[in-house]
Design a protein around this motif. Structure first.
Motif, PDB file in Angstrom:
ATOM      1  N   ARG A   1       4.890  21.637 -12.948  1.00 15.85           N
ATOM      2  CA  ARG A   1       4.113  20.863 -11.972  1.00 15.85           C
ATOM      3  C   ARG A   1       3.577  21.739 -10.835  1.00 15.85           C
ATOM      4  N   ALA A   2       3.835  23.037 -10.858  1.00 19.16           N
ATOM      5  CA  ALA A   2       3.476  23.897  -9.726  1.00 19.16           C
ATOM      6  C   ALA A   2       1.981  23.897  -9.454  1.00 19.16           C
ATOM      7  N   SER A   3       1.158  24.017 -10.496  1.00 19.54           N
ATOM      8  CA  SER A   3      -0.297  24.063 -10.271  1.00 19.54           C
ATOM      9  C   SER A   3      -0.814  22.732  -9.749  1.00 19.54           C
ATOM     10  N   GLU A   4      -0.257  21.619 -10.224  1.00 16.80           N
ATOM     11  CA  GLU A   4      -0.651  20.304  -9.723  1.00 16.80           C
ATOM     12  C   GLU A   4      -0.347  20.189  -8.228  1.00 16.80           C
TER      13      GLU A   4
ATOM     14  N   SER B   1      -4.828   8.239  -2.712  1.00 17.55           N
ATOM     15  CA  SER B   1      -4.651   9.687  -2.619  1.00 17.55           C
ATOM     16  C   SER B   1      -5.977  10.381  -2.891  1.00 17.55           C
ATOM     17  N   ALA B   2      -6.128  11.581  -2.299  1.00 19.55           N
ATOM     18  CA  ALA B   2      -7.253  12.441  -2.671  1.00 19.55           C
ATOM     19  C   ALA B   2      -6.933  13.213  -3.937  1.00 19.55           C
ATOM     20  N   THR B   3      -5.630  13.337  -4.232  1.00 19.44           N
ATOM     21  CA  THR B   3      -5.179  14.076  -5.417  1.00 19.44           C
ATOM     22  C   THR B   3      -4.048  13.285  -6.078  1.00 19.44           C
ATOM     23  N   PRO B   4      -4.362  12.200  -6.772  1.00 13.02           N
ATOM     24  CA  PRO B   4      -3.297  11.384  -7.361  1.00 13.02           C
ATOM     25  C   PRO B   4      -2.394  12.185  -8.287  1.00 13.02           C
ATOM     26  N   SER B   5      -1.154  11.731  -8.395  1.00 15.84           N
ATOM     27  CA  SER B   5      -0.253  12.340  -9.367  1.00 15.84           C
ATOM     28  C   SER B   5      -0.826  12.165 -10.763  1.00 15.84           C
TER      29      SER B   5
ATOM     30  N   HIS C   1     -15.207  23.269  -6.127  1.00 13.31           N
ATOM     31  CA  HIS C   1     -16.101  22.143  -6.419  1.00 13.31           C
ATOM     32  C   HIS C   1     -15.518  20.813  -5.923  1.00 13.31           C
ATOM     33  N   GLY C   2     -14.276  20.855  -5.470  1.00  9.51           N
ATOM     34  CA  GLY C   2     -13.637  19.612  -5.035  1.00  9.51           C
ATOM     35  C   GLY C   2     -13.533  18.602  -6.147  1.00  9.51           C
ATOM     36  N   ASN C   3     -13.448  19.102  -7.391  1.00 10.87           N
ATOM     37  CA  ASN C   3     -13.513  18.211  -8.546  1.00 10.87           C
ATOM     38  C   ASN C   3     -12.097  17.900  -9.042  1.00 10.87           C
ATOM     39  N   TYR C   4     -11.484  16.875  -8.442  1.00  6.48           N
ATOM     40  CA  TYR C   4     -10.138  16.499  -8.878  1.00  6.48           C
ATOM     41  C   TYR C   4     -10.141  15.996 -10.318  1.00  6.48           C
ATOM     42  N   ARG C   5     -11.125  15.197 -10.678  1.00  7.97           N
ATOM     43  CA  ARG C   5     -11.156  14.607 -12.018  1.00  7.97           C
ATOM     44  C   ARG C   5     -11.129  15.679 -13.098  1.00  7.97           C
ATOM     45  N   GLU C   6     -11.983  16.688 -12.948  1.00  7.69           N
ATOM     46  CA  GLU C   6     -12.039  17.744 -13.959  1.00  7.69           C
ATOM     47  C   GLU C   6     -10.718  18.486 -14.037  1.00  7.69           C
ATOM     48  N   PHE C   7     -10.163  18.816 -12.878  1.00  7.96           N
ATOM     49  CA  PHE C   7      -8.891  19.530 -12.852  1.00  7.96           C
ATOM     50  C   PHE C   7      -7.778  18.688 -13.468  1.00  7.96           C
ATOM     51  N   ALA C   8      -7.704  17.402 -13.092  1.00 10.39           N
ATOM     52  CA  ALA C   8      -6.653  16.531 -13.609  1.00 10.39           C
ATOM     53  C   ALA C   8      -6.785  16.330 -15.112  1.00 10.39           C
ATOM     54  N   ASN C   9      -8.002  16.155 -15.607  1.00  6.03           N
ATOM     55  CA  ASN C   9      -8.184  15.975 -17.054  1.00  6.03           C
ATOM     56  C   ASN C   9      -7.807  17.233 -17.825  1.00  6.03           C
ATOM     57  N   THR C  10      -8.083  18.421 -17.249  1.00  9.42           N
ATOM     58  CA  THR C  10      -7.668  19.672 -17.889  1.00  9.42           C
ATOM     59  C   THR C  10      -6.151  19.754 -17.963  1.00  9.42           C
ATOM     60  N   LEU C  11      -5.484  19.407 -16.848  1.00  7.33           N
ATOM     61  CA  LEU C  11      -4.018  19.430 -16.850  1.00  7.33           C
ATOM     62  C   LEU C  11      -3.445  18.412 -17.825  1.00  7.33           C
ATOM     63  N   LEU C  12      -4.065  17.231 -17.896  1.00  5.32           N
ATOM     64  CA  LEU C  12      -3.579  16.220 -18.840  1.00  5.32           C
ATOM     65  C   LEU C  12      -3.672  16.716 -20.279  1.00  5.32           C
TER      66      LEU C  12
ATOM     67  N   VAL D   1       0.857  -1.183   0.000  1.00  4.63           N
ATOM     68  CA  VAL D   1       0.000   0.000   0.000  1.00  4.63           C
ATOM     69  C   VAL D   1       0.892   1.230   0.000  1.00  4.63           C
ATOM     70  N   VAL D   2       0.621   2.184  -0.882  1.00  2.00           N
ATOM     71  CA  VAL D   2       1.334   3.464  -0.913  1.00  2.00           C
ATOM     72  C   VAL D   2       0.312   4.552  -0.616  1.00  2.00           C
ATOM     73  N   ASP D   3       0.387   5.125   0.586  1.00  2.00           N
ATOM     74  CA  ASP D   3      -0.549   6.175   0.977  1.00  2.00           C
ATOM     75  C   ASP D   3      -0.031   7.529   0.514  1.00  2.00           C
ATOM     76  N   GLU D   4      -0.950   8.424   0.117  1.00  2.00           N
ATOM     77  CA  GLU D   4      -0.580   9.750  -0.416  1.00  2.00           C
ATOM     78  C   GLU D   4       0.432   9.577  -1.555  1.00  2.00           C
ATOM     79  N   GLU D   5       0.074   8.730  -2.502  1.00  2.00           N
ATOM     80  CA  GLU D   5       1.037   8.329  -3.537  1.00  2.00           C
ATOM     81  C   GLU D   5       1.531   9.479  -4.381  1.00  2.00           C
ATOM     82  N   HIS D   6       0.808  10.616  -4.383  1.00  2.00           N
ATOM     83  CA  HIS D   6       1.204  11.769  -5.177  1.00  2.00           C
ATOM     84  C   HIS D   6       2.368  12.533  -4.573  1.00  2.00           C
ATOM     85  N   ASP D   7       2.701  12.276  -3.320  1.00  3.27           N
ATOM     86  CA  ASP D   7       3.614  13.132  -2.576  1.00  3.27           C
ATOM     87  C   ASP D   7       5.033  13.070  -3.141  1.00  3.27           C
ATOM     88  N   ALA D   8       5.628  14.247  -3.313  1.00  5.13           N
ATOM     89  CA  ALA D   8       6.983  14.324  -3.872  1.00  5.13           C
ATOM     90  C   ALA D   8       8.027  13.722  -2.944  1.00  5.13           C
TER      91      ALA D   8
END
Length: 729
Positions: free
Chosen positions: A571-574, A357-361, A613-624, A319-326
């Protein structure tokens, strides 16, 4: 005569051959003490051979093979070999990284540890006769009577001050010291079992999906909003692994999260042997935990990035918790990503892995979108009455700021204080102020060794560089023009703490940052105070954003949120989105409704709209989509050749030469060398050269051809290193 090939902690890629008449196949993976020039080194036997790899060389014999220690298992050797190949780092240095420090020295390893037990005089002491303030003494006497023997780890579990009390007991003749085999003693279990909460519908669905995936390699990405109960899903999966007689590995990003996570899992699994592995452990403690893991006696291993290499013969789950963390990426020496290596290890061992993660990489999210990872979602908080906090933006163009705080934020803090609720004021800068300036001439206090400003630490009356550690006394007047009106610029945690003490004189304010938590037991004590309701307002940095659950905390105020909006780092905004969402999630985790106030001069920025909106999916897809259009990771793969020297011209000259030596391979782009974002650090001038390709395989092929050429063209006054999959520009 048998020959052993030993990988040593030296910057050479090939192992070294030594004569070993008594060597046998079971010695592969064992540590060996060998002569190396005028030194004696410890290495790892990686192979046996009948002939030397280089003909005509007179081989030296092995001094000794350490057969009293368990050998590194084949999967750890395979992971180290992959790591060496992928990150282009010598195998011996990779293996040295994964070994406890005590095993890297050629002196014999002491496989015993001290234990303390009561003497006849100690048994005769009546704890009731001790003074009322001697609570710890009474607890220690009671523990010694019940347990019989206490190790140093057991003492520390009772109290960080327990070793000092034991020394007093020793002087009084109440206890005596004995030695016991290091590998026999199991870690203490002074925790009461807790009752797991009922699973939510989404938690049960996630658990059922992983169970249905089977025991083989399946990578899962668990996207769960803060407070949704990801840890509860981990606990059930770990319970499944333990029930099957397997071991579980749980990686966390920060050392300061390990003790509280360990306490939580000890309460959940009181009969399990749980050990932690991280760099802040004492040498003996880390060796003991490592050996328990290697022998298969540790059921659960908790640790930071280095724990990914722990030998686990019965591994059944990662298990990797907070997997996005630098923090999972090592930034010097062997620059590896523990998250990525965890996936590789799970694949090699054919066991499931859960990345949470609540905010995956974006890399992990991209893998989930493309089907390489299986996606699990927890979209609501685990406590039924808990709701996502309401987010409000405070427009700094309209609201005046006094010592970093606006009137709406101060009013909200006062309201929570009246209601007996807790608040958190977040600023990701420790110290009093980020800079010291002279208004008369514009002078700024800069670090003489770095291209950075010195941070004001007013309590210590010092200026400090947070990059190299340089310190200086705060000058009484401007060194440039002699003016006396020197002004601190910006807000740090110390300055906000002082401002809050003025605005809220009745409040109990606690500052939590790296400066206030330097003592080993400081952070646990602070967290205890918060949980006990002894704190009204927390002031802190990102140390408070991950993994902490404060039921009474209903307000989060975020100061200086704009610092990451406009940066040269793509990566600053992410990172900013992840940080703000994590700290926002501290509010309203129990039944009380939470609120988040963000002070910003850019309320119309899309990042804040997505955050509201707490919308990670929308934000992540925009960044992608943006990354794909710009040809940036995860749609391309990168490597940075970093170099440093005393003069920038020497650094750039080396990188230009490296660029000229680069092979011409279609599909691989080699960019011109440029100074680093922090061009001077600790007296060295730094620059870098970026290599990029849309194919991971092509990039690896290019690096495998290019790096041997670079090593043959070493420059004495330039130090260089390669960073594959860099996270920092």
């Amino acid at each position: 005569m048998p020959i052993v090939r030993v990988a040593l902690d030296v910057p050479v890629f090939a192992p070294f051959d030594y004569l070993a008449p008594s060597a046998e196949p079971g010695d592969v993976g064992r540590l060996a003490v060998v002569p190396f020039g005028r030194r004696t080194l410890v290495g790892v036997i990686v192979a046996l051979a009948e002939k030397a790899s280089v003909e005509g060389v007179r081989l030296k014999p092995v001094s000794r093979i350490l057969r009293d220690l368990p050998p590194l298992p084949g999967d750890v050797l395979a992971l180290a070999a992959f790591c060496s190949d992928y990150y282009h780092h010598p195998l011996g240095q990779v293996l040295a990284t994964l070994l406890p420090q005590r095993l890297r020295r050629s002196s014999p390893v002491r496989l015993t540890e001290p234990l303390w037990r009561l003497t006849e005089a100690g048994w005769a002491v009546d704890p009731a006769t001790l003074p009322p303030r001697a609570a710890l003494r009474r607890r220690l006497l009671a523990a010694l009577r019940v347990e019989g023997n206490l190790s140093r780890e057991a003492l520390l579990a009772l109290s960080p001050s327990a070793p000092q009390v034991i020394r007093d007991f020793l002087a009084r003749g109440w206890v005596e010291r004995a030695n016991a085999p290091l590998r026999v003693q199991a870690p203490p279990r002074p925790y009461r079992p807790d009752t797991p909460p009922p699973l939510t519908r989404e938690q049960q669905a996630a658990l059922d999906a992983v169970r249905a995936g089977g025991a083989g390699f399946v990578p899962w990405l668990l996207l769960g909003v803060t407070g949704s109960g990801k840890t509860e899903v981990y606990a059930h999966l770990i319970a499944d692994a333990l029930a099957q007689g397997r071991q579980a590995l749980l990686l966390v990003p920060e050392i300061n999260l390990t003790p509280q996570t360990e306490a939580r899992f000890r309460s959940r699994f009181p009969e399990a042997v749980i050990v932690s592995l991280h760099s802040h452990l004492a040498e003996g403690e880390r060796l003991r935990h490592w050996l328990l893991a290697a022998e298969g006696r540790a059921d659960i291993v908790l640790g930071t990035r280095l724990a990914v290499f722990a030998p686990l013969p019965k591994l059944g789950l990662i298990v990797v918790d907070e997997e996005h963390d630098a923090s999972f990426k090592q930034q010097d020496g062997l620059r590896y990503s523990a998250r990525d290596l965890a996936v590789v290890r799970a694949q090699q061992r054919e066991v499931p892995i859960v990345l949470g993660s609540a905010t995956p990489s974006l890399e992990s999210w991209h893998n989930a979108v493309n089907g390489r990872y299986r996606l699990l979602t927890l979209s609501t908080r685990a406590v039924q009455a808990a709701r996502a906090p309401r987010l409000t933006l405070i427009d700094l163009r309209r609201e005046p700021v006094t010592d970093g705080l606006t009137a709406p934020l101060v009013r909200a803090l006062k309201e929570r204080l009246k209601r007996g609720e807790q608040s958190l004021v977040f600023v990701n800068r420790r110290g009093f102020a980020p800079a010291l300036a002279c208004p008369a001439c514009g002078w700024l206090a800069g670090c003489p060794r770095c291209a950075a400003k010195l941070v004001v630490h007013l309590r210590e009356k010092r200026l400090r560089c947070h990059h190299c550690g340089h310190g200086a006394v705060i000058p009484r007047q401007c060194p440039a023009c002699g003016a006396f009106e020197l002004t601190p610029l910006g807000q740090g945690t110390q300055r906000l703490e002082r401002a809050l003490q003025r605005f809220l004189p009745q409040a109990r304010i606690l500052r939590v940052d790296r400066d206030s938590t330097r003592r080993r037991d400081a952070l646990p004590e602070m967290l205890r105070q918060v949980q006990a309701g002894e704190v009204d307002v927390l002031v802190g940095t990102q140390m408070l954003t991950k993994g902490h659950d404060f039921p009474r905390l209903t307000l989060v105020g975020i100061v200086n949120a704009d610092s990451g909006l406009y940066s040269a780092d793509f990566r600053a905004s992410e990172r900013l989105f992840a940080q703000l969402l994590q700290v926002s999630g501290r509010a309203g985790r129990a039944c009380a409704h939470g609120e988040v106030l963000i002070q910003t001069a850019f309320p119309g920025h899309p990042l804040f709209a997505a955050l509201a909106h707490g919308n990670y999916r929308e934000f992540a897809n925009t960044l992608l989509a943006e990354r794909e259009a710009l040809g940036l990771p995860p749609f391309t793969f990168q490597a940075l050749l970093r170099a440093e020297a005393h003069r920038m011209e020497s650094t750039l000259d080396f990188l230009r030469k490296a660029q000229a030596l680069a092979p011409r391979l279609p599909g691989v782009e080699v960019y011109d060398p440029v100074p680093a974002l922090l061009p001077r650090l600790a007296g060295k001038e730094r620059a870098q050269l970026l290599v990029e390709s849309a194919s991971r395989g092509l990039l690896k092929q290019f690096l495998s051809t290019w790096l041997p050429v670079l090593r043959r063209h070493q420059v004495r006054n330039v130090r260089w290193a390669l960073d594959v999959d860099p996270l920092e520009p």
